[in-house]
Write a protein that holds these residues in place. Structure first.
Motif, PDB file in Angstrom:
ATOM      1  N   ALA A 219      13.449  32.225   8.011  1.00  0.00           N
ATOM      2  CA  ALA A 219      13.573  32.252   6.554  1.00  0.00           C
ATOM      3  C   ALA A 219      15.013  32.140   6.103  1.00  0.00           C
ATOM      4  N   PRO A 220      15.267  31.348   5.064  1.00  0.00           N
ATOM      5  CA  PRO A 220      16.602  31.315   4.476  1.00  0.00           C
ATOM      6  C   PRO A 220      16.957  32.684   3.916  1.00  0.00           C
ATOM      7  N   PRO A 221      18.235  33.010   3.801  1.00  0.00           N
ATOM      8  CA  PRO A 221      18.634  34.306   3.248  1.00  0.00           C
ATOM      9  C   PRO A 221      18.027  34.526   1.867  1.00  0.00           C
ATOM     10  N   GLY A 222      17.369  35.667   1.660  1.00  0.00           N
ATOM     11  CA  GLY A 222      16.794  35.990   0.372  1.00  0.00           C
ATOM     12  C   GLY A 222      15.429  35.397   0.147  1.00  0.00           C
ATOM     13  N   GLY A 223      14.938  34.587   1.098  1.00  0.00           N
ATOM     14  CA  GLY A 223      13.624  33.986   0.920  1.00  0.00           C
ATOM     15  C   GLY A 223      13.693  32.764   0.032  1.00  0.00           C
ATOM     16  N   LEU A 224      12.625  31.994   0.043  1.00  0.00           N
ATOM     17  CA  LEU A 224      12.552  30.776  -0.743  1.00  0.00           C
ATOM     18  C   LEU A 224      11.307  30.822  -1.601  1.00  0.00           C
ATOM     19  N   VAL A 225      11.454  30.643  -2.903  1.00  0.00           N
ATOM     20  CA  VAL A 225      10.310  30.654  -3.808  1.00  0.00           C
ATOM     21  C   VAL A 225      10.004  29.215  -4.199  1.00  0.00           C
ATOM     22  N   VAL A 226       8.740  28.816  -4.009  1.00  0.00           N
ATOM     23  CA  VAL A 226       8.347  27.452  -4.339  1.00  0.00           C
ATOM     24  C   VAL A 226       7.164  27.488  -5.275  1.00  0.00           C
ATOM     25  N   LYS A 325       3.227  21.120  -2.991  1.00  0.00           N
ATOM     26  CA  LYS A 325       3.776  20.415  -4.143  1.00  0.00           C
ATOM     27  C   LYS A 325       5.110  19.780  -3.781  1.00  0.00           C
ATOM     28  N   ASP A 326       5.194  18.471  -4.049  1.00  0.00           N
ATOM     29  CA  ASP A 326       6.408  17.710  -3.721  1.00  0.00           C
ATOM     30  C   ASP A 326       6.779  17.834  -2.248  1.00  0.00           C
ATOM     31  N   ARG A 331       8.689  20.172   4.245  1.00  0.00           N
ATOM     32  CA  ARG A 331      10.088  20.587   4.420  1.00  0.00           C
ATOM     33  C   ARG A 331      10.173  21.927   5.141  1.00  0.00           C
ATOM     34  N   ILE A 332       9.309  22.862   4.748  1.00  0.00           N
ATOM     35  CA  ILE A 332       9.273  24.150   5.439  1.00  0.00           C
ATOM     36  C   ILE A 332       8.894  23.946   6.900  1.00  0.00           C
ATOM     37  N   GLY A 333       7.903  23.080   7.129  1.00  0.00           N
ATOM     38  CA  GLY A 333       7.453  22.804   8.487  1.00  0.00           C
ATOM     39  C   GLY A 333       8.547  22.226   9.362  1.00  0.00           C
TER      40      GLY A 333
END
Length: 359
Positions: A219-226, A325-326, A331-333
């Motif tokens: 996980a990126p620092p702080g998490g990623l919200v999509v 979405k988009d 990208r996460i994968g």
């Protein structure tokens, strides 16, 4: 600056990666191939702020060899392909020595006069390129390990599979064909490709150690919200046959992952909660790859190495069936795949230190 090579010299690690092609009409773009096909040729270095559970060891250059085509979701295709994928690991010099024992007579070199009469351009650039290509075919590397990727349900969860099955493939593939291996097993006897293989094969990679490393890179620092939809999980179970307790077939995990937070967005990327309890775990180890093509290619790879008495350094990664979405799941994968590759490589480096030999 020199490379961070824990092996010494110029030794490198080569990884085989595969993804599947379209799955029926519902998934003309298979996320497993969308992820695999976008990977770089070489594992990139860690970013300065890349999260990690520990100080990462030095590793050599890691080459990512993605199979050049998405694999057709059929039993016949997989059965014919897998031995070819692993063939470079077991290439025998006897074939070259036997061919050299009966060499073809040398082709006489044409004189200048013969060359000029035979063609206005006796040796064009195209001829030179063709001759160079035919001179020596591209030598494929021996793979240190392989990662097969396939899609599971819609929940935002990525599972590495611990084992695969020989029997129980009762579903038709995308060509409408059954495996019919039970019939082959009974009818053909010694001709059966899996004769002597156990009903269940497990990877020799230590997934428990690898999972801990993988979560440290996830996980990126702080998490990623999509952005996301409601995450109701209503599409659970439409996948390449993946089910079972870890597959989230009932869509419960899809619902949990899709809880909306402020601003109409859902937190599908999970930051620190990735190491939490059962509901928070999005990177997991599964022991039920589903008795379909995902299970089948995994067992095929494991069986090929088992028959060769080689270490079974293979893992299967199940990814969500949605692109997101988009394309955010893709990208996460990609990031997760790079983290998984690095985690396996680090385990191999640790094994080298312990045993002194990777291969």
């Amino acid at each position: 600056m020199g490379s961070n090579n824990a092996y010494g010299g110029e030794e490198e690690i080569n990884v085989l990666i595969t993804g599947f092609g379209p799955f029926k009409q519902e998934y003309p773009l298979n996320p497993s191939w969308e992820i695999a096909s976008r990977l770089p040729a070489v594992l990139p270095p860690l970013r300065a702020k890349q999260p990690s559970t520990q100080k990462p060891p030095l590793i050599p250059r890691v080459n990512l060899h993605v199979h050049p085509e998405p694999i057709h979701v059929s039993y016949k295709t997989v059965r014919e392909l897998v031995p070819k994928l692993w063939a470079p690991n077991f290439a025998d010099s006897s074939s070259t020595s036997s061919s050299s024992s009966n060499p073809l007579p040398p082709t006489p070199t044409p004189t200048a006069a013969e060359a000029t009469t035979s063609s206005e351009a006796p040796f064009s650039e195209q001829d030179a390129a063709a001759a160079a290509a035919n001179e020596e075919p591209e030598k494929k590397p021996k793979y240190d390990f392989a990662i097969h990727i396939g899609m599971a349900g819609p929940q935002p969860r990525w599972a590495i599979e611990r084992l695969a099955h020989r029997d129980g493939y009762a579903l038709r593939d995308v060509d409408g064909e059954f495996l019919r291996d039970r019939e082959n097993q009974l009818r053909d006897g010694d001709d059966w490709v899996w004769k002597g293989c156990p009903a269940e094969l497990r990877t020799d990679l230590d997934l428990d150690v690898i999972l801990e490393k993988w979560r440290g890179y996830c996980a990126p620092p702080g998490g990623l919200v999509v952005a996301s939809g409601s995450g109701s999980g209503s599409e659970g179970g439409v996948e390449e046959g993946h089910g079972g307790k870890d597959g989230g077939k009932d869509g419960k995990d899809g619902g949990e992952g899709g809880k909306k937070e402020g601003g109409g967005k859902a937190k599908l990327w999970y930051g620190n909660d990735i190491k939490g309890g059962a509901k928070g775990e999005k990177l997991v180890i599964s022991e039920d790859p589903g008795r379909y093509l995902c299970d089948f290619i995994y067992y095929s790879s494991l069986a090929e190495l088992h028959k060769r008495k080689a270490e079974k350094r293979v893992v299967f990664l199940h990814v969500p069936c949605k692109l997101g979405k988009d394309g955010e799941y893709v990208r996460i994968g990609q990031e997760l795949m790079l983290g998984l590759v690095r985690s396996v490589v680090e385990w191999l480096v640790d094994e080298k230190k312990r045993k002194g030999d990777l291969r």
